[in-house]
Design a protein around this motif. Sequence first.
Motif, PDB file in Angstrom:
ATOM      1  N   HIS A  59      13.163  -9.768 -24.768  1.00 28.57           N
ATOM      2  CA  HIS A  59      14.064  -9.901 -25.926  1.00 28.57           C
ATOM      3  C   HIS A  59      15.512 -10.003 -25.464  1.00 28.57           C
ATOM      4  O   HIS A  59      15.958  -9.200 -24.653  1.00 28.57           O
ATOM      5  CB  HIS A  59      13.906  -8.722 -26.892  1.00 28.57           C
ATOM      6  CG  HIS A  59      14.708  -8.860 -28.148  1.00 28.57           C
ATOM      7  ND1 HIS A  59      14.496  -9.890 -29.042  1.00 28.57           N
ATOM      8  CD2 HIS A  59      15.753  -8.149 -28.641  1.00 28.57           C
ATOM      9  CE1 HIS A  59      15.359  -9.777 -30.044  1.00 28.57           C
ATOM     10  NE2 HIS A  59      16.141  -8.734 -29.823  1.00 28.57           N
ATOM     11  N   HIS A  61      19.654 -12.058 -26.580  1.00 25.73           N
ATOM     12  CA  HIS A  61      20.481 -13.033 -27.314  1.00 25.73           C
ATOM     13  C   HIS A  61      21.599 -13.403 -26.347  1.00 25.73           C
ATOM     14  O   HIS A  61      22.618 -12.716 -26.278  1.00 25.73           O
ATOM     15  CB  HIS A  61      21.078 -12.434 -28.586  1.00 25.73           C
ATOM     16  CG  HIS A  61      20.097 -11.671 -29.417  1.00 25.73           C
ATOM     17  ND1 HIS A  61      19.145 -12.296 -30.187  1.00 25.73           N
ATOM     18  CD2 HIS A  61      19.903 -10.340 -29.585  1.00 25.73           C
ATOM     19  CE1 HIS A  61      18.410 -11.370 -30.795  1.00 25.73           C
ATOM     20  NE2 HIS A  61      18.849 -10.175 -30.439  1.00 25.73           N
ATOM     21  N   HIS A 225      12.942  -9.529 -35.232  1.00 19.84           N
ATOM     22  CA  HIS A 225      13.304  -8.112 -35.111  1.00 19.84           C
ATOM     23  C   HIS A 225      12.520  -7.321 -36.146  1.00 19.84           C
ATOM     24  O   HIS A 225      12.420  -7.752 -37.303  1.00 19.84           O
ATOM     25  CB  HIS A 225      14.789  -7.912 -35.428  1.00 19.84           C
ATOM     26  CG  HIS A 225      15.714  -8.516 -34.434  1.00 19.84           C
ATOM     27  ND1 HIS A 225      16.208  -9.790 -34.564  1.00 19.84           N
ATOM     28  CD2 HIS A 225      16.261  -8.014 -33.304  1.00 19.84           C
ATOM     29  CE1 HIS A 225      17.033 -10.043 -33.545  1.00 19.84           C
ATOM     30  NE2 HIS A 225      17.080  -8.986 -32.760  1.00 19.84           N
ATOM     31  N   HIS A 262      11.867  -4.326 -30.767  1.00 21.03           N
ATOM     32  CA  HIS A 262      12.143  -2.923 -31.109  1.00 21.03           C
ATOM     33  C   HIS A 262      10.924  -2.124 -31.581  1.00 21.03           C
ATOM     34  O   HIS A 262      10.449  -1.279 -30.856  1.00 21.03           O
ATOM     35  CB  HIS A 262      13.314  -2.789 -32.093  1.00 21.03           C
ATOM     36  CG  HIS A 262      14.531  -3.522 -31.615  1.00 21.03           C
ATOM     37  ND1 HIS A 262      15.098  -3.251 -30.392  1.00 21.03           N
ATOM     38  CD2 HIS A 262      15.242  -4.558 -32.139  1.00 21.03           C
ATOM     39  CE1 HIS A 262      16.132  -4.065 -30.197  1.00 21.03           C
ATOM     40  NE2 HIS A 262      16.245  -4.869 -31.228  1.00 21.03           N
ATOM     41  N   ASP A 313      17.845  -6.998 -24.629  1.00 20.20           N
ATOM     42  CA  ASP A 313      18.502  -7.301 -25.903  1.00 20.20           C
ATOM     43  C   ASP A 313      19.835  -7.993 -25.616  1.00 20.20           C
ATOM     44  O   ASP A 313      20.262  -8.100 -24.466  1.00 20.20           O
ATOM     45  CB  ASP A 313      18.696  -6.042 -26.758  1.00 20.20           C
ATOM     46  CG  ASP A 313      18.807  -6.355 -28.254  1.00 20.20           C
ATOM     47  OD1 ASP A 313      18.869  -7.548 -28.615  1.00 20.20           O
ATOM     48  OD2 ASP A 313      18.829  -5.409 -29.064  1.00 20.20           O
TER      49      ASP A 313
HETATM   50 ZN   LIG Z   1      17.930  -8.338 -30.810  1.00 21.12          ZN
END
Ligand SMILES: [Zn+2]
Length: 452
Positions: A59, A61, A225, A262, A313
């Motif tokens: 995961h 970004h 998410h 998550h 993340d």
């Molecule tokens: Zn995220």
Amino acid sequence: MTLLIRAGLLYTGSQELQGGWVLARDGVIAKVGSGPAPHTDVVLDEPNCVAMPGLVNAHDHMYQWATRGYAPDGTLFEWLRTLYPIWAHIDAGIVRGAARAAMARLLLSGCTLSTDHHYVFPRGQTGLFETLVDSARELGLRFHPCRGSMSLGSSAGGLPPDSVVEKEDAILADTEEKIHRFHDPRPGSMCRVVVAPCSPFSVTPQLMRDSSELARRHGVRLHTHLAETLDEERFCVERFGRRPMELMEDLEWTGDDVWYAHGIHLNDAEVSRVAETRTGIAHCPSSNMRLGAGACRVEDLVRAQARVGLGVDGSASNEESNLSVEVHQALYLARVRAGILGRDDAPRALDARTAWRLATAGGAECLGRDDCGTLEPGKCADVAFFRVDDLAHAGVDDLLAGLALAPPARAEAVVVNGRVVVREGRLLTADEDEIARDIGAVSRRLHDLSGV
Ligand SMILES: [Zn+2]
């Protein structure tokens, strides 16, 4: 081309071989052994290292590398409300600078396969997704870009401002175009596209439904998410009368082609449903601690035999992108959680080998890669080497435990698809200093553009 990889200790994911070696041919592992090794064109011999399957980032970004250090004490919703108006100004140049920095940092931490969940497409900006794919190709990272999306602006009751949401028809058409252009389903693939509406509070249930239908029609995976904070849970209960996971089940967003980021606030029944449905969870301990979101029930998920991977993340909520640090954080957070629950056996809530498995085979399962995550014949030749003769590790007794308890700052060498991309702790595919100068410049430009 043949490549022989040899290390002081080779950890295949199941075996620990002293002086072990891997023979790779055309990017695929042909043989694994120890002792005398076959003759090859190229040899990468690191007697002072532990070699293991390349780490998998489940995961991220990457554009957020350009917005590190904002809202350092905010909750998820506070942090998002600070950042959305800044993200509204990203363009292809900013995404390129951020992605190259994030990918370079990941490779240098031993990561060989990463996803990226890109969900901000400001109106009028083009080439954002393309620049992510190009950057991974340039740096030599195996890549699963997600075509993310947001469609529920604040005027319709969502969290993001209207300036960063897109029309649903446009999202679906563009997603399908990206699948046609970039998705390679073949074994050994270097690029697979994922369909990924952002979260229950930034898209409509209809877009979730349409997205899953589109993904399943094309045989690509789904990511979003879920159950990250109690604010999200309250939003779902108030708006839909459903807990986040119940909403996902209603929308048919479970299954072995789905993984969530998550999955913190799951109750016992939901932990069981995640495991039964073979839905994956990308655990992001640093980000969860940075935002005070909570502690994922990793121990319970692992015991239920759920698919669990690790992710860094986005770096706006984890100013570092080092996957071996996430192994360390996952290990410690699981033990803290068990300790707070009053358990005598709290230090056994998660052990080092299980934590390394989450960062390798677990992540590969989340991403649907049965050809990655372990070092075995027929698998992709993706390998990370960590020094154990440096000041931080020399003399450590149990090397795999030592590397989890004292995570290395960077990998000594990294091989992706049989190609050496990091050696002597330096990136071979791009100039690290140039990437650092560029991300400094684009981060300042974004700051100025957004007028904060
Ligand atoms: Zn995220």
